[in-house]
Design a protein around this motif. Structure first.
Motif, mmCIF file in Angstrom:
data_model
loop_
_atom_site.group_PDB
_atom_site.id
_atom_site.type_symbol
_atom_site.label_atom_id
_atom_site.label_comp_id
_atom_site.label_asym_id
_atom_site.label_seq_id
_atom_site.Cartn_x
_atom_site.Cartn_y
_atom_site.Cartn_z
ATOM 1 N N SER A 1 0.714 -1.369 -0.002
ATOM 2 C CA SER A 1 0.204 -0.129 -0.098
ATOM 3 C C SER A 1 0.707 1.263 -0.046
ATOM 4 N N HIS A 2 1.640 1.448 -0.802
ATOM 5 C CA HIS A 2 2.506 2.519 -1.034
ATOM 6 C C HIS A 2 3.635 2.625 -0.058
ATOM 7 N N TYR A 3 3.795 1.804 0.925
ATOM 8 C CA TYR A 3 5.031 1.816 1.851
ATOM 9 C C TYR A 3 6.007 0.910 1.378
ATOM 10 N N ARG A 4 7.226 1.132 1.720
ATOM 11 C CA ARG A 4 8.365 0.311 1.268
ATOM 12 C C ARG A 4 9.052 -0.240 2.670
ATOM 13 N N PHE A 5 9.243 -1.706 2.135
ATOM 14 C CA PHE A 5 9.868 -2.311 3.542
ATOM 15 C C PHE A 5 10.925 -2.996 2.840
ATOM 16 N N THR A 6 12.152 -2.928 3.765
ATOM 17 C CA THR A 6 13.288 -3.273 3.214
ATOM 18 C C THR A 6 14.111 -4.154 4.367
ATOM 19 N N ARG A 7 14.506 -5.288 3.829
ATOM 20 C CA ARG A 7 15.443 -6.045 4.755
ATOM 21 C C ARG A 7 16.798 -5.977 4.536
ATOM 22 N N TRP A 8 17.665 -5.865 5.635
ATOM 23 C CA TRP A 8 19.258 -5.473 5.427
ATOM 24 C C TRP A 8 19.874 -6.477 6.083
ATOM 25 N N GLU A 9 21.019 -6.977 5.758
ATOM 26 C CA GLU A 9 22.062 -7.852 6.287
ATOM 27 C C GLU A 9 22.745 -6.807 7.012
ATOM 28 N N SER A 10 22.716 -6.756 8.305
ATOM 29 C CA SER A 10 23.597 -5.760 9.224
ATOM 30 C C SER A 10 24.391 -6.314 10.232
ATOM 31 N N VAL B 1 -11.400 -9.904 14.807
ATOM 32 C CA VAL B 1 -11.816 -9.340 13.503
ATOM 33 C C VAL B 1 -10.558 -8.712 12.928
ATOM 34 N N TRP B 2 -10.369 -8.862 11.461
ATOM 35 C CA TRP B 2 -9.119 -8.164 10.945
ATOM 36 C C TRP B 2 -8.826 -6.688 11.652
ATOM 37 N N PRO B 3 -7.765 -6.515 12.275
ATOM 38 C CA PRO B 3 -7.343 -5.279 12.526
ATOM 39 C C PRO B 3 -7.643 -4.035 12.091
ATOM 40 N N PRO B 4 -8.374 -3.144 12.336
ATOM 41 C CA PRO B 4 -8.613 -1.771 11.554
ATOM 42 C C PRO B 4 -7.365 -1.175 11.153
ATOM 43 N N GLY B 5 -7.609 -0.958 9.765
ATOM 44 C CA GLY B 5 -6.315 -0.091 9.310
ATOM 45 C C GLY B 5 -5.165 -0.992 8.681
ATOM 46 N N LYS B 6 -5.161 -2.265 9.294
ATOM 47 C CA LYS B 6 -3.931 -3.095 8.630
ATOM 48 C C LYS B 6 -4.271 -3.535 7.422
ATOM 49 N N LYS B 7 -3.319 -3.475 6.365
ATOM 50 C CA LYS B 7 -3.507 -3.984 5.080
ATOM 51 C C LYS B 7 -3.334 -5.395 5.026
ATOM 52 N N MET B 8 -4.113 -5.937 4.217
ATOM 53 C CA MET B 8 -4.097 -7.730 4.219
ATOM 54 C C MET B 8 -3.386 -7.988 2.628
ATOM 55 N N LEU B 9 -2.977 -9.498 2.775
ATOM 56 C CA LEU B 9 -2.501 -9.865 1.545
ATOM 57 C C LEU B 9 -3.478 -10.516 1.001
ATOM 58 N N VAL B 10 -4.283 -10.188 0.262
ATOM 59 C CA VAL B 10 -5.448 -10.572 -0.427
ATOM 60 C C VAL B 10 -5.662 -11.907 -0.904
ATOM 61 N N LYS B 11 -4.383 -12.152 -1.848
ATOM 62 C CA LYS B 11 -4.499 -13.395 -2.196
ATOM 63 C C LYS B 11 -4.010 -14.697 -1.492
ATOM 64 N N TRP B 12 -3.881 -14.320 -0.191
ATOM 65 C CA TRP B 12 -3.471 -15.363 0.748
ATOM 66 C C TRP B 12 -4.540 -15.487 2.004
ATOM 67 N N MET B 13 -5.751 -14.712 1.789
ATOM 68 C CA MET B 13 -6.691 -14.709 2.510
ATOM 69 C C MET B 13 -8.070 -15.538 2.293
ATOM 70 N N PRO B 14 -8.583 -16.142 3.091
ATOM 71 C CA PRO B 14 -10.067 -17.011 3.030
ATOM 72 C C PRO B 14 -11.123 -16.222 2.946
ATOM 73 N N PRO B 15 -12.329 -16.848 2.446
ATOM 74 C CA PRO B 15 -13.564 -16.048 2.477
ATOM 75 C C PRO B 15 -13.782 -15.391 3.518
ATOM 76 N N GLU B 16 -13.828 -15.633 4.860
ATOM 77 C CA GLU B 16 -14.441 -15.155 5.735
ATOM 78 C C GLU B 16 -13.662 -13.949 6.214
ATOM 79 N N VAL B 17 -12.412 -13.836 5.779
ATOM 80 C CA VAL B 17 -11.622 -12.524 6.271
ATOM 81 C C VAL B 17 -11.897 -11.487 5.074
#
Length: 438
Positions: free
Chosen positions: A193-202, A336-352
């Motif tokens: 949702s337009h936010y960038r996540f990055t993983r770094w070896e540190s 219930v799905w936490p308000p405001g949290k973005k879900m990975l729709v393709k990994w979610m079941p019907p009830e969600v």
């Protein structure tokens, strides 16, 4: 003894021949009740540690191995001799404190504090007889060697030995300044949702040399209540769950610091050259590790809610660990799905998607999608279709086809994970008991 596990895995089958023995099969888990020289009294346990029937009996010591590899033990640290001595000689350690570290030629070293000095004992390995410090006393795994030498270390009078304590691992000291970490190499990045996540070896300038740092904007971290997921992660300890080391939440970007896995995330690994050389048995081994980790979360009543291949980390010897607990919650009644949290729709079941209802069966559905990713070598589910279109097709009854590398019984499991009625989906513990992956 704190830090020494009594949970073991059978390396081979054993058939009881007397009334005081117990039969076990390869990969069954047991809890050791007490130890004799050549045989141990054990009880069978499930993933949560619950004792199973029959209650207990003896098995040969040499058919068991501690369930956690050396590198995942609480008392192991990947540091050199100088850093070891600095750590063991610092507070709150005392005479008798020890740790195991890498030794020469791919071996290990047992380092023990004695009289305000540190003594180093080489742990060697005989190909046929096992690990040893002194010739004539051999052990199946390093854990058992450490357990024995807790009371039998030659010329050591500071008994019993106790695992080292590091102020860095204190649960009261999770928050660290971001200046403690140097971002060395970008491992992966992705957008939600337009936010960038990055993983770094540190690198971490104190204690542990190499860590994985997940960075994200402070706005996203705060808006999506990621701290609740971090509080859940602090309570977890399992060989297939990535360990949380530290948090940097007062600056922007936020750092979430976890253990570093050499091969990166599973999705990238499967898509790469090494992933395309994996055999069916190796793919099954990967799936089994994720399953075991999820069964542990299920027993702890933790909902992950973000289960997909990119959130599984891979190490040497195909060790896999579940990570990215930002969306995780502790299950207490109906959720219930936490308000405001973005879900990975393709990994979610019907009830969600339709009602926002979440439960452990949400993760079971996602596990089925993750299996599709594994056996398609990292292919994105519903490839070429938008999330909205994928949800519409799924709600109309469409299910992903069987990947070319997928065994028929595993695909049958995937279809069970995708039952529309969550009550009909299996639990993770039931899948474990089916032994489908081995």
């Amino acid at each position: 003894m704190s830090g020494l596990s009594n949970r073991y895995v059978a390396m081979r089958d054993f058939q009881a021949t007397s009334e005081d023995e117990i039969s076990i099969k390869v990969k069954e888990r047991v809890q050791v009740l007490f130890m004799e020289r050549d045989r141990w009294r054990v009880s069978k346990v499930d993933l949560s540690g619950q004792v199973l029937d029959p209650p207990e009996g003896y098995v040969p010591r040499d058919c068991l191995v501690n369930e956690m590899p050396v590198e995942q033990q609480q008392w192991f640290m990947d540091i050199d001799k100088a850093e070891t001595e600095k750590l063991l000689l610092s507070e709150p350690n005392i005479d008798g404190s020890f740790l195991v570290r890498p030794g020469r030629d791919l071996s290990y070293c047992l380092s023990v504090r004695k009289n305000k000095q540190v003594i180093h004992y080489d742990i060697e390995r005989d190909v046929t007889q096992g690990f040893f410090i002194h010739i004539g006393r051999y052990f199946t795994c390093v854990h058992d060697l450490v357990l024995y030498h807790r009371y039998h270390l030659e010329d050591h009078k500071c008994l019993p030995l106790v695992p080292f304590l590091s102020s860095l691992s204190s649960s009261e000291n999770w928050e660290r300044p971001s200046s403690d970490f140097t971002l060395v190499r970008k491992v992966s990045d992705f957008d939600i949702s337009h936010y960038r996540f990055t993983r770094w070896e540190s690198s971490w300038k104190e204690g542990r040399r190499k860590v994985l740092v997940h960075t994200m904007s402070r706005e996203f971290f705060t808006r999506n209540h990621f701290m609740s997921g971090m509080e859940v992660l602090k309570t977890l300890s399992h060989r297939n769950v990535a360990e949380l080391y530290a948090l940097c939440t007062t600056e922007d970007p936020v750092y979430i610091v976890t253990e570093c896995m050499e091969k990166g995330d599973l999705q990238s690994f499967l898509c790469g050259e090494e992933g395309h050389r994996l055999s069916e048995s190796e793919l099954l081994h990967i799936a089994d590790q994720v399953l075991v980790g999820m069964a542990y979360l299920e027993a702890k009543r933790v909902l992950h809610l973000d289960l997909c291949c990119r959130n599984i980390l891979v190490g040497n010897d195909l060790v896999c660990k579940i990570s990215q607990f930002g969306f995780a919650i502790q299950e207490k009644g109906k959720h219930v799905w936490p308000p405001g949290k973005k879900m990975l729709v393709k990994w979610m079941p019907p009830e969600v998607i339709e009602q926002g209802e979440v439960s452990s069966k949400t993760d079971v559905w996602s596990f089925g999608i993750l299996l599709y990713e594994i056996f398609s070598l990292g292919q994105t589910p519903y490839k070429g279709v938008t999330s909205k279109e994928a949800a519409k097709n799924m709600l109309a009854g469409y299910r992903l086809p069987m990947p070319p590398l997928c065994p028929a019984d595993v695909y049958d499991l995937m279809l069970k994970c995708w039952y529309e009625d969550p009550r009909k989906r299996p639990t993770f513990q039931q899948i474990v008991e089916s032994k489908i992956f081995f």
